[in-house]
Design an enzyme around this catalytic site. Sequence first.
Site, mmCIF file in Angstrom:
data_model
loop_
_atom_site.group_PDB
_atom_site.id
_atom_site.type_symbol
_atom_site.label_atom_id
_atom_site.label_comp_id
_atom_site.label_asym_id
_atom_site.label_seq_id
_atom_site.Cartn_x
_atom_site.Cartn_y
_atom_site.Cartn_z
ATOM 1 N N CYS A 135 0.629 -1.027 -0.096
ATOM 2 C CA CYS A 135 0.000 0.027 0.116
ATOM 3 C C CYS A 135 0.903 1.345 -0.105
ATOM 4 C CB CYS A 135 -0.982 -0.013 1.383
ATOM 5 S SG CYS A 135 -0.129 -0.345 2.808
ATOM 6 N N HIS A 248 -2.988 6.284 5.035
ATOM 7 C CA HIS A 248 -1.510 6.579 5.217
ATOM 8 C C HIS A 248 -0.798 7.936 4.853
ATOM 9 C CE1 HIS A 248 -1.569 2.237 6.182
ATOM 10 N NE2 HIS A 248 -0.841 2.048 5.467
#
Length: 341
Positions: A135, A248
Site C-alpha cells: 500500500c 497513510h
Amino acid sequence: MTTSKDGYRVAVVGATGAVGETMLEILAERQFPVAEVAALASERSVGREVSFGRKSLVVDDLAKFDFSGWDFALFSAGGSVSAEHAPRAAAAGCTVIDNTSHFRLDPKVPLVVPEVNGAVLDDFGGGGIIANPNCSTIQMLVAIAPIYRRYGITRINVATYQSVSGAGKSAMEELGRQSVDRFNFREPEAEVFQAPIAFNVIAEIDVIEDNGYTREEMKMHRETRKIFADDSMAVNATAVRVPVFMGHGEAVHLETREPFELDEVRRLLENAPGLRLLDVPERVTPLTHAAGKDEVYVGRLRKDLSHPRGLNLWVVADNVRKGAALNAVQIAEYLVAANRS
C-alpha cells in the site's frame, strides 16, 4: 485472459476481511462487468453474509472452491493462503490478482500500479498471477511517477505514517480498546503490535531484517525498483505506525536526475491520473482528504533547500482503497479494457 464478453465471473478471496469487503464494494460502485461474484474465505467463515452493492453473498469455502470457468480471482487473505491457492486458481485458467507480498518479487509475476506501469499487462495472456504492490509503495509511486518520467529520480528518502488499518481489523479494534483504556487511566495491553499504539507511534512495521531495516521498509525499496524497472534507484524508507484508524501519510524527499522547475512539477502532478495536487494553502491530511476516496493526494510541494535537485512532497491515500482493493480492481479493469480494444 478470456475473450471479450459482457460479464465476467469474479471470485473475491478473503471476502470477510477489510480489504475483501472493500473489493466487493468497489466492484459494485464502479459497475465492473460481472456475470457472477463468489465470496470466498476459510472454513470458519463459511455461511456468513457479505455485501455486494445491494445484494448479499453467502461466503463459500476457499479450500473446496473450483476456479475452473472463473475469469478473475482477487486475493487478500494472507501470504500463506495465496501461496497455496493462487497457483491452483491460475492453473484452472483464472487470472489471479494477489494483494499479498508472496508473489511480488517473483520475476515471472507482473507487479502493477495501473497509473504507473499498466503497459506491462499489454501482453498478459490470462490464467496467471499479477501482484498488487504494498500500500505504501502504491501511493508513493502514483505521486512520483510523473516526476520520474520527466526528470528521472536517483534517490528517494521516505518516512511513512501508517494507520492501523494496514494491520487489519484486529489492529483497528486494538486501537479503539486502548484509547478507551487511556481515557479511563488504565494501562493498555498490546496484542497486535509490539507496544501500545493508542497515543503512541511505533517505528517498526513487520520484522526487522538482517540489514536493520524492517520488511515493510524493504518492500518499498524492492518494489519501487521493480515497478520502475530501475535497479539504479536508491530508496531509503522508515516505516512508522501511528494511532490513526484509516489512511497513510508519507513524507517523500527525492533527488531528480535532471534539474526541474517547481511550476512544471506542479503542472505534471495536476495532470497525472489518479492524483490530486492540493498545494498551499490546503492542509492535506489522510482523514479529511483521502479516507474513502480513490485518489492519491499530494501537498507540501517544495524545493529541498539542502540539494539543488531535491524535491519534498507530502503524500496521503486511503490505504485500504487505493493501497489495496481499488488497485486490484483497476488491474482487472485494465485487462478488460485491453480485451475490448
